[in-house]
Design a protein around this motif. Structure first.
Motif, PDB file in Angstrom:
ATOM      1  N   ILE A   1       0.855  -1.182   0.000  1.00  0.00           N
ATOM      2  CA  ILE A   1       0.000   0.000   0.000  1.00  0.00           C
ATOM      3  C   ILE A   1       0.894   1.236   0.000  1.00  0.00           C
ATOM      4  O   ILE A   1       1.858   1.315   0.767  1.00  0.00           O
ATOM      5  CB  ILE A   1      -0.903   0.013   1.249  1.00  0.00           C
ATOM      6  N   GLN A   2       0.554   2.186  -0.857  1.00  0.00           N
ATOM      7  CA  GLN A   2       1.349   3.393  -0.970  1.00  0.00           C
ATOM      8  C   GLN A   2       0.632   4.566  -0.331  1.00  0.00           C
ATOM      9  O   GLN A   2      -0.591   4.677  -0.390  1.00  0.00           O
ATOM     10  CB  GLN A   2       1.605   3.718  -2.443  1.00  0.00           C
ATOM     11  N   CYS A   3       1.408   5.449   0.250  1.00  0.00           N
ATOM     12  CA  CYS A   3       0.877   6.667   0.863  1.00  0.00           C
ATOM     13  C   CYS A   3       1.715   7.844   0.394  1.00  0.00           C
ATOM     14  O   CYS A   3       2.941   7.851   0.573  1.00  0.00           O
ATOM     15  CB  CYS A   3       0.928   6.551   2.382  1.00  0.00           C
ATOM     16  N   GLN A   4       1.053   8.824  -0.214  1.00  0.00           N
ATOM     17  CA  GLN A   4       1.730   9.992  -0.769  1.00  0.00           C
ATOM     18  C   GLN A   4       1.167  11.254  -0.128  1.00  0.00           C
ATOM     19  O   GLN A   4      -0.055  11.418  -0.051  1.00  0.00           O
ATOM     20  CB  GLN A   4       1.522  10.053  -2.280  1.00  0.00           C
ATOM     21  N   VAL A   5       2.048  12.141   0.309  1.00  0.00           N
ATOM     22  CA  VAL A   5       1.629  13.386   0.951  1.00  0.00           C
ATOM     23  C   VAL A   5       2.033  14.561   0.067  1.00  0.00           C
ATOM     24  O   VAL A   5       3.046  14.484  -0.631  1.00  0.00           O
ATOM     25  CB  VAL A   5       2.285  13.532   2.335  1.00  0.00           C
ATOM     26  N   ASP A   6       1.251  15.638   0.132  1.00  0.00           N
ATOM     27  CA  ASP A   6       1.489  16.762  -0.770  1.00  0.00           C
ATOM     28  C   ASP A   6       2.665  17.643  -0.378  1.00  0.00           C
ATOM     29  O   ASP A   6       3.051  18.530  -1.135  1.00  0.00           O
ATOM     30  CB  ASP A   6       0.222  17.603  -0.906  1.00  0.00           C
ATOM     31  N   SER A   7       3.241  17.439   0.782  1.00  0.00           N
ATOM     32  CA  SER A   7       4.424  18.193   1.181  1.00  0.00           C
ATOM     33  C   SER A   7       5.225  17.374   2.186  1.00  0.00           C
ATOM     34  O   SER A   7       4.744  16.359   2.701  1.00  0.00           O
ATOM     35  CB  SER A   7       4.051  19.556   1.752  1.00  0.00           C
ATOM     36  N   GLN A   8       6.423  17.819   2.469  1.00  0.00           N
ATOM     37  CA  GLN A   8       7.312  17.035   3.317  1.00  0.00           C
ATOM     38  C   GLN A   8       6.832  16.979   4.766  1.00  0.00           C
ATOM     39  O   GLN A   8       6.438  18.005   5.332  1.00  0.00           O
ATOM     40  CB  GLN A   8       8.735  17.623   3.249  1.00  0.00           C
ATOM     41  N   VAL A   9       6.887  15.821   5.337  1.00  0.00           N
ATOM     42  CA  VAL A   9       6.521  15.623   6.737  1.00  0.00           C
ATOM     43  C   VAL A   9       7.559  14.720   7.388  1.00  0.00           C
ATOM     44  O   VAL A   9       8.091  13.817   6.753  1.00  0.00           O
ATOM     45  CB  VAL A   9       5.117  15.002   6.900  1.00  0.00           C
TER      46      VAL A   9
ATOM     47  N   VAL B   1       4.758  -6.870  13.768  1.00  0.00           N
ATOM     48  CA  VAL B   1       6.167  -7.160  13.531  1.00  0.00           C
ATOM     49  C   VAL B   1       6.564  -6.825  12.105  1.00  0.00           C
ATOM     50  O   VAL B   1       5.731  -6.852  11.189  1.00  0.00           O
ATOM     51  CB  VAL B   1       6.494  -8.644  13.835  1.00  0.00           C
ATOM     52  N   ILE B   2       7.847  -6.553  11.938  1.00  0.00           N
ATOM     53  CA  ILE B   2       8.356  -6.104  10.651  1.00  0.00           C
ATOM     54  C   ILE B   2       8.206  -7.165   9.581  1.00  0.00           C
ATOM     55  O   ILE B   2       7.963  -6.831   8.411  1.00  0.00           O
ATOM     56  CB  ILE B   2       9.828  -5.655  10.787  1.00  0.00           C
ATOM     57  N   ASP B   3       8.334  -8.426   9.923  1.00  0.00           N
ATOM     58  CA  ASP B   3       8.218  -9.481   8.915  1.00  0.00           C
ATOM     59  C   ASP B   3       6.813  -9.524   8.315  1.00  0.00           C
ATOM     60  O   ASP B   3       6.649  -9.875   7.150  1.00  0.00           O
ATOM     61  CB  ASP B   3       8.555 -10.845   9.524  1.00  0.00           C
ATOM     62  N   LYS B   4       5.829  -9.199   9.095  1.00  0.00           N
ATOM     63  CA  LYS B   4       4.453  -9.236   8.639  1.00  0.00           C
ATOM     64  C   LYS B   4       4.046  -7.907   7.953  1.00  0.00           C
ATOM     65  O   LYS B   4       3.319  -7.905   6.984  1.00  0.00           O
ATOM     66  CB  LYS B   4       3.530  -9.483   9.835  1.00  0.00           C
TER      67      LYS B   4
ATOM     68  N   THR C   1       3.580  -2.951   3.510  1.00  0.00           N
ATOM     69  CA  THR C   1       3.285  -4.231   2.884  1.00  0.00           C
ATOM     70  C   THR C   1       2.625  -5.145   3.900  1.00  0.00           C
ATOM     71  O   THR C   1       3.084  -5.251   5.037  1.00  0.00           O
ATOM     72  CB  THR C   1       4.572  -4.879   2.331  1.00  0.00           C
ATOM     73  N   VAL C   2       1.547  -5.755   3.490  1.00  0.00           N
ATOM     74  CA  VAL C   2       0.904  -6.775   4.311  1.00  0.00           C
ATOM     75  C   VAL C   2       1.327  -8.112   3.710  1.00  0.00           C
ATOM     76  O   VAL C   2       0.969  -8.423   2.566  1.00  0.00           O
ATOM     77  CB  VAL C   2      -0.626  -6.630   4.321  1.00  0.00           C
TER      78      VAL C   2
END
Lengths: 112, 114
Positions: free
Chosen positions: B21-29, B62-65, B79-80
């Motif tokens: 899954i992607q997440c895009q923001v309109d300015s830097q955070v 957890v990071i693996d999941k 990522t799931v």
């Protein structure tokens, strides 16, 4: 109960009436935020109230905060059918800019 | 506020596969967050994604999941992995804006795992 727990869990009122939802939390907070979610979509940010504020208004919304009781309330005046949604309160997990802990939410239904 | 977009908006996936899954923001955070909302439930924080460092995961995640990337200040992916029907949820990203730490959310990704 968990941090940021709302009551009632469900509320049904007639259009034009006022709706009040309550939120309780356990730990000290810097601020508390209220959100609205329509039918499982994204969350809409309604209002943030800081710990040193007691009341805040935004249009038909009125939020109160009582840090001595660790509680907040959201009042929607003159409700409309479009206000039908789930409402959540949320507090920061840590002391500053941090992820949020959400309450279970109140599902509000406005009957036409 | 902030303009936040997520892709995909919804997906139906088979058990055992993975979805990013992607997440895009309109300015830097600086800080971005990922949440999960299981059917009929409230939101639960999965992890905090900071640019230039590894994500910080909440208890039970957890990071693996749920591997997370944060390549720059406007973008993150979740990522799931190895999905099961229990992963069927809405996944939302969020960012902090304003000096008072107001947090704004993306529209969410509705995931159904068969």
């Amino acid at each position: 109960s968990q941090q940021g727990e709302e009551d009632p869990q469900a509320l049904s009122i007639q259009e034009g009436e006022n709706a009040t939802m309550n939120c309780s939390y356990k730990t000290s907070i810097n601020n508390l935020q209220w959100y609205r979610q329509n039918s499982g979509r994204g969350l809409v940010h309604l209002i943030l109230i800081r710990s040193n504020e007691r009341e805040k208004h935004s249009g038909r919304l009125r939020v109160t905060l009582d840090t001595s009781k660790k509680s907040s309330s959201l009042l929607i005046t003159a409700s409309r059918a479009a206000d039908t949604a789930s409402y959540f309160c949320a507090t920061e997990k840590g002391g500053g800019a941090d992820g949020l802990t959400f309450g279970k939410g109140t599902h509000l239904i406005i009957q036409p | 506020s902030a303009v936040i977009s997520q892709k995909p908006s919804r997906d139906i996936c088979q058990r055992g596969t993975s979805l990013t899954i992607q997440c895009q923001v309109d300015s830097q955070v600086t800080m971005m967050f990922w949440y999960r909302q299981q059917p009929g439930q409230s939101l639960t924080l999965i992890a905090t994604a900071n640019q230039g460092s590894e994500a910080t995961y909440e208890s039970g995640f957890v990071i693996d999941k749920f591997p997370i990337s944060r390549p720059n200040l406007t973008f993150s992916t979740l990522t799931v992995s190895n999905m099961s029907p229990e992963d069927s949820s809405i996944y939302l990203c969020s960012v902090i804006r304003t000096a008072y730490n107001e947090q704004f959310f993306g529209p969410g990704t509705r995931l159904t795992v068969l």
